[in-house]
Design an enzyme around this catalytic site. Structure first.
Site, PDB file in Angstrom:
ATOM      1  N   CYS A 204      29.516 -32.172  -5.149  1.00 48.65           N
ATOM      2  CA  CYS A 204      28.110 -32.224  -4.519  1.00 48.65           C
ATOM      3  C   CYS A 204      26.869 -32.462  -5.171  1.00 48.65           C
ATOM      4  O   CYS A 204      25.522 -32.439  -4.263  1.00 48.65           O
ATOM      5  CB  CYS A 204      27.785 -30.983  -3.254  1.00 48.65           C
ATOM      6  SG  CYS A 204      29.552 -30.096  -3.426  1.00 48.65           S
TER       7      CYS A 204
ATOM      8  N   ASP B  97      15.543 -23.450  -4.704  1.00 50.20           N
ATOM      9  CA  ASP B  97      17.652 -22.809  -4.446  1.00 50.20           C
ATOM     10  C   ASP B  97      18.294 -23.115  -5.427  1.00 50.20           C
ATOM     11  O   ASP B  97      17.764 -23.143  -6.632  1.00 50.20           O
ATOM     12  CB  ASP B  97      18.167 -25.003  -4.409  1.00 50.20           C
ATOM     13  CG  ASP B  97      19.128 -24.762  -4.501  1.00 50.20           C
ATOM     14  OD1 ASP B  97      19.682 -23.552  -4.877  1.00 50.20           O
ATOM     15  OD2 ASP B  97      20.442 -25.522  -4.006  1.00 50.20           O
TER      16      ASP B  97
END
Ligand code: C6P
Length: 428
Positions: A379, A214
């Site tokens: 998040c 990521d």
């Protein structure tokens, strides 16, 4: 070095005032501002050659197709991929990771393991949770230490040395022959931690696992070379690197993408369709079903051009300087706790809390001064829970931020902390 003041002239939004005060934009980990070069490239597309791609032979479509395809080439070069076949355009990092998780999970079975870390964004947890539920695979998590860095074991002969190589990292105990996928963030969007991606990928390879990086918080801020890292897949978003929202990238090694099934089916991703069956188009189009975000691709090309013009290594150095300065200043505020490692070991962001004030209130106090930061769990709820907090306030930097802005942040936080102290004294 970077001349942030000059760079700011390219960003119209940075001239605006908020509540009568100059905007200090420190929410770059959420999304970055756009230079005129990006805005104009997209306007030019809509005003001059707006068209669908890969479909018609008319002039506008030809021009749009060339630009759209070249955007893939541009991104491939930017991350040192072999070619455009390895660059799939998606909506954002989230969709890229979902595509990877969905397609890779088709090879998983009960008893297989997926290794993640405790500092992942929801986008790199939830798709794997669902993959695990579908297949019976198990999720395992690389743990973090008190500094917010991964607990990785290094060979004792080389531990403590600055120039560790991938072979110095012993296979983390979590990784075994059962490990099929290792998916992790390059830079934490909460702690700022820069993970040793090359070492983790090498360890995962030793276990025979596929790696998914990521790179939402790394590709915009530092040179990232997929060849050098040797990652199998990598995800990032255009909007975090001066580009528009609505377009992201999934990089994948060609031989792996060839074997993978698409996530979406429909126009442009096929080579042949009969009433009963279909054959897939060549890469990367096999994974890009339907009319794509052509304007987004045009904007992404302009953003990459802009970043290359400045030099991503220079951006990294500039952010390191701002981060070091911010941490030194914020550390002088007694009531303030900073999360994550030393400035030298993190990307350009600082997460913190002021004792007794909710991060949303800290953000609101800064907002009143024209300073935009983000407050909340960012998040990454499992990480916040692990740290025993509801969230943090987070200041995140980019190429256009200045030392004066860091001073303003520190001053505003000092005032907020002092107010809080007074209030606490009054109620005591
Ligand atoms: N983090 C933040 O404020 P999207 O939303 O798909 O472009 O990116 C998702 C994502 C994935 N991984 C990491 C490490 C991220 O930081 C993000 C986005 C933003 O921290 C919005 S939540």
């Amino acid at each position: 070095m970077i001349n942030a003041k000059k760079i700011r002239e390219d960003f119209p939004i940075l001239k605006r005032k908020v509540y009568g005060k100059p905007l200090v934009y420190l929410d770059n980990a959420a999304t970055t501002q756009k230079p005129v070069q990006v805005i104009q490239a997209m306007n030019y597309y809509y005003e001059n050659y707006n068209s669908n791609v890969h479909r018609a032979v008319h002039k506008l479509s030809q021009e749009a197709t060339v630009e759209y395809d070249e955007a893939h080439e541009k991104v491939a070069k930017f991350i040192a991929a072999t070619g455009m076949e390895e660059v799939i355009f998606t909506k954002n990092t989230t969709e890229s990771l979902n595509l990877a998780a969905n397609s890779l999970s088709q090879q998983l079975k009960k008893g297989d393991e997926i290794v993640l870390t405790q500092m992942e964004h929801h986008s790199n947890i939830v798709p794997w949770q669902q993959a695990a539920k579908r297949t019976g695979a198990k999720l395992r998590f690389l743990e973090i230490d008190g500094n917010g860095e991964l607990k990785l074991q290094h060979n004792s002969a080389t531990s403590g040395m600055c120039n560790r190589t991938s072979s110095d990292l012993q296979l983390p105990q979590l990784m075994s022959k059962k490990t099929k996928i290792v998916a992790f963030t390059h830079v934490s969007n909460v702690l700022g931690t820069i993970n040793p991606a090359k070492e983790i990928i090498a360890a995962a390879k030793e276990a025979g696992a596929i790696t998914v990086l990521d790179a939402a918080q790394s590709v915009p801020h530092m040179p990232v070379d997929v060849k050098k890292l040797d990652c199998d897949f990598m995800a990032f978003s255009a909007h975090k690197m001066l580009g528009p929202t609505g377009i992201g990238v999934l990089y994948g090694k060609q031989e792996l993408l060839e074997k993978m099934e698409p996530l979406l089916y429909g126009g442009d991703m096929i080579s042949e369709v009969s009433f009963q069956d279909a054959k897939w188009n060549e890469l990367p189009w096999k994974f890009e079903a339907g009319t794509p975000n052509v304007a987004g691709a045009v904007g992404l090309t302009a953003a990459v051009d802009y970043l290359e013009g400045i030099g991503v290594e220079n951006i990294h150095e500039h952010e390191k300087m701002l981060t070091k300065m911010a941490m030194e200043k914020l550390r002088q505020i007694d009531e303030l706790t900073i999360y994550g490692p030393e400035a030298a070991r993190r990307g350009g962001l600082v997460s913190f809390n002021i004792n007794g004030i909710h991060p949303h209130d800290v953000s609101a106090m800064l907002d009143a001064e024209g300073i935009a930061v983000r407050g909340g769990h960012h998040c990454a709820m499992p990480l916040a829970k692990l740290l025993g907090i509801t969230g943090t306030a987070r200041a995140s930097f980019y190429l256009y931020n200045t030392q004066e802005e860091i001073e303003k942040l520190a001053e505003a936080l000092e005032t907020a902390a002092a107010k809080m102290k007074k209030m606490a004294a009054r109620t005591a």
